[in-house]
Scaffold this motif. Structure first.
Motif, PDB file in Angstrom:
ATOM      1  N   ARG A 121       2.265   1.929  -3.480  1.00  0.00           N
ATOM      2  CA  ARG A 121       1.205   2.358  -4.391  1.00  0.00           C
ATOM      3  C   ARG A 121       0.687   3.762  -4.068  1.00  0.00           C
ATOM      4  O   ARG A 121       0.046   4.394  -4.892  1.00  0.00           O
ATOM      5  CB  ARG A 121       0.068   1.331  -4.389  1.00  0.00           C
ATOM      6  N   GLU A 122       0.988   4.258  -2.894  1.00  0.00           N
ATOM      7  CA  GLU A 122       0.682   5.663  -2.596  1.00  0.00           C
ATOM      8  C   GLU A 122       1.609   6.601  -3.372  1.00  0.00           C
ATOM      9  O   GLU A 122       1.245   7.739  -3.685  1.00  0.00           O
ATOM     10  CB  GLU A 122       0.856   5.942  -1.096  1.00  0.00           C
ATOM     11  N   GLU A 123       2.798   6.121  -3.696  1.00  0.00           N
ATOM     12  CA  GLU A 123       3.817   6.950  -4.343  1.00  0.00           C
ATOM     13  C   GLU A 123       4.000   6.647  -5.829  1.00  0.00           C
ATOM     14  O   GLU A 123       4.350   7.537  -6.607  1.00  0.00           O
ATOM     15  CB  GLU A 123       5.167   6.762  -3.623  1.00  0.00           C
ATOM     16  N   GLU A 144       2.311   4.424  -9.174  1.00  0.00           N
ATOM     17  CA  GLU A 144       1.208   3.609  -9.684  1.00  0.00           C
ATOM     18  C   GLU A 144       1.730   2.453 -10.530  1.00  0.00           C
ATOM     19  O   GLU A 144       2.899   2.434 -10.959  1.00  0.00           O
ATOM     20  CB  GLU A 144       0.252   4.476 -10.500  1.00  0.00           C
ATOM     21  N   ARG A 156      11.792   7.396  -6.278  1.00  0.00           N
ATOM     22  CA  ARG A 156      10.728   7.451  -5.267  1.00  0.00           C
ATOM     23  C   ARG A 156      10.744   6.207  -4.387  1.00  0.00           C
ATOM     24  O   ARG A 156      10.647   6.295  -3.152  1.00  0.00           O
ATOM     25  CB  ARG A 156       9.367   7.589  -5.946  1.00  0.00           C
ATOM     26  N   LYS A 181       0.823  -1.202   0.000  1.00  0.00           N
ATOM     27  CA  LYS A 181       0.000   0.000   0.000  1.00  0.00           C
ATOM     28  C   LYS A 181       0.866   1.264   0.000  1.00  0.00           C
ATOM     29  O   LYS A 181       0.519   2.263  -0.647  1.00  0.00           O
ATOM     30  CB  LYS A 181      -0.937  -0.001   1.214  1.00  0.00           C
ATOM     31  N   LEU A 182       1.991   1.219   0.690  1.00  0.00           N
ATOM     32  CA  LEU A 182       2.873   2.380   0.748  1.00  0.00           C
ATOM     33  C   LEU A 182       3.458   2.695  -0.625  1.00  0.00           C
ATOM     34  O   LEU A 182       3.451   3.853  -1.056  1.00  0.00           O
ATOM     35  CB  LEU A 182       4.005   2.128   1.755  1.00  0.00           C
ATOM     36  N   ARG A 213       6.408   2.071   8.419  1.00  0.00           N
ATOM     37  CA  ARG A 213       5.025   1.726   8.073  1.00  0.00           C
ATOM     38  C   ARG A 213       4.730   0.257   8.390  1.00  0.00           C
ATOM     39  O   ARG A 213       3.658  -0.060   8.937  1.00  0.00           O
ATOM     40  CB  ARG A 213       4.784   2.008   6.595  1.00  0.00           C
TER      41      ARG A 213
END
Length: 510
Positions: free
Chosen positions: A469-471, A473, A487, A466-467, A500
């Motif tokens: 995919r926050e930054e 795609e 990134r 999830k982390l 996290r």
């Protein structure tokens, strides 16, 4: 209220070094340390008055140890020492490393074995607290007789010479002190040597590198667990009894981490369900990562001792009224540890790159070639693996030990040196490269997981997925990849990934 670290020469932690070097914590000298510093200085003053012949106080340095310096020339001797020894070259050390150097030198002096005046020590601490950062160049230390050349650049600013940064602006050392409201120091007997004859440059680089390596080792377990899921890996290999019959500490810690990270996953498999056993890069994660964890733990013990040690020469034993010349400036303990750290982190990157290959190579998995749906039109992760391969190849060169080399200096008076500062700088470069390799694996593992359709990730890997995919795609069509790699690598090396995941499942063992 500002955060601060109180130093006394005995209780500084690696976290303290990071907080001062990177986060701007203030530094304060303990009352006990002040008393010890003043007692040691009183003995130096006594010997100067008596005109006793003591190395570095009333004599020259190195091969000039037999040259007696008159009382009238003693101050000039200290200044000459600094300006003649400021011979470092190369790129500037990062500000965080220089701040770490200043802290570690102050902490060593606060032990009360160096004979420096309390006022001089306070000037060094004041520079640190007010943000005066000397320009120190990275190359020129042999790692024995201490880090003489680079430390001299630090002291140049203390005496109103050299260059420094103040409020982010580069200027002369004199101007930086003036703007910060700090009076330059006129060094007296023993003080120049007390300030530069130590291992603080290699130790500052090493302490910060160690902190980053610990984070990297934890992150490598997390990212490897994602790859295990992406490749439908077998978790039986991490069963506790397998590791208890070969009770290597790091190996057992890593196996426990893997099971906790993957607990609840619908993507992992059991022995015989899909295949009987996995390739080594999946099956042997605890053995490979665990060995690096053990190496890092050894390095941690060495660094924790070194950051609280008196490493200059001669040492002042005020309680015995003695000044003794020894060899605590010799960087061999740190040199070996830093070489070991570099090798350990290189291996973390090596196995990560091999896992990347298993993710992108369609001959080794059941995923789309190079993790892209329209291969040919799109290259997907093809060249990202090239980058990882280049980085691990460079690490193999950097991992060659510096500590096995020695070049005599000072007319063969200093006939064995450690090269510990070179070892520390190499380890830092290896850690940078390794974090980029892990960043690429992180991206590739998340991309591969996306192709698995309906799934439930493990309790720890779900937080990691999830982390990212926050930054970043999912990669549908080719795009500029270095942006994604940077990134992902930032998430890794900043500690954000470990933080996290630890919020989700508790502490990752290292």
């Amino acid at each position: 209220m500002m955060n601060k670290v109180v130093i006394d020469g005995h209780h500084l932690s690696i976290e303290d070094v990071v907080n001062v070097a990177r986060h701007g914590y203030l530094v304060e000298l303990s009352e006990d340390a002040k008393a010890k510093v003043e007692k040691a200085r009183a003995l130096v003053d006594k010997f100067v008055q008596e005109e006793r012949i003591e190395y570095g106080i009333t004599t020259g340095f190195g091969k000039f140890a037999e040259v007696v310096i008159s009382k009238d020339d003693a101050k000039r001797l200290q200044r000459n020492l600094i300006v003649s020894h400021a011979t470092a070259v190369g790129n500037e050390l990062d500000a965080e490393i220089v701040r770490g150097i200043m802290l570690l030198r102050a902490n060593a002096l606060s032990k009360g074995y160096s004979g420096i005046r309390l006022s001089t020590l306070n000037t060094l601490i004041e520079m640190l607290n007010k943000g005066v950062v000397p320009v120190v160049y990275e190359k020129g230390s042999l790692g024995a007789s201490g880090d003489l050349a680079p430390l001299s650049h630090m002291v140049l600013v203390m005496i109103g010479e050299g260059e420094a940064y103040y409020n982010g602006e580069r200027m002369s050392g004199a101007e930086a002190l003036k703007r910060a409201g700090i009076e330059p120091v006129e060094l007296v007997e023993k003080e120049g040597l007390a300030l530069i004859n130590g291992t603080q440059v290699m130790t500052s680089i090493g302490a910060l590198a160690l902190y980053d390596a610990i984070n990297l080792a934890k992150a490598s377990d997390i990212i490897a667990a994602m790859t295990v899921e992406a490749l439908r890996g077998i978790t039986d290999a991490y069963y506790h009894r397998v590791h208890e019959v070969r009770p290597q500490i790091g190996q057992m810690k890593c196996a426990r981490n893997m099971l906790r990270l993957l607990e609840g996953s619908s993507l992992t498999s059991r022995q015989g369900e899909i295949r009987v056993q996995d390739a080594y890069t999946l099956r042997c994660i605890p053995q490979i990562h665990g060995a690096s964890k053990d190496a890092i733990e050894y390095v941690k013990k060495v660094v924790e001792i070194e950051i609280n040690s008196a490493t200059d020469n001669p040492l002042i034993f005020e309680d015995e009224m003695r000044v003794i010349s020894g060899g605590n400036f010799h960087g061999q303990p740190m040199a070996l540890a830093m070489d070991f750290l570099g090798i350990a982190v290189s291996e973390i990157a090596n196995v990560s790159e091999r896992r990347i290959e298993r993710l992108v190579n369609y001959q080794l998995n059941d995923l789309p070639a190079f993790l892209t749906k329209k291969g040919g039109l799109n290259s997907g992760f093809m060249i990202a693996q090239y980058t990882a391969a280049a980085l691990v190849s460079e690490n193999k060169v950097l991992a060659h030990p510096a500590s096995v080399d020695s070049i005599p200096s000072s007319a063969n008076q200093e006939d064995h040196v450690s090269m510990g500062t070179i070892a520390a700088r190499k380890a830092r470069s290896i850690i940078y490269n390794a974090s980029r390799v892990l960043g690429i694996e992180y991206l590739a593992a998340a991309q591969a997981i996306d192709f698995r359709g309906d799934f439930r990730l493990g309790n720890g890997t779900d937080a990691a997925y999830k982390l990212i995919r926050e930054e970043v795609e999912h990669l549908d069509e080719d795009r500029i990849m270095y942006i994604d790699i940077n990134r992902a690598s930032k998430i890794v090396d900043s500690g954000m990934l470990v933080k996290r995941v630890e919020e989700a499942i508790g502490e990752i063992e290292n």
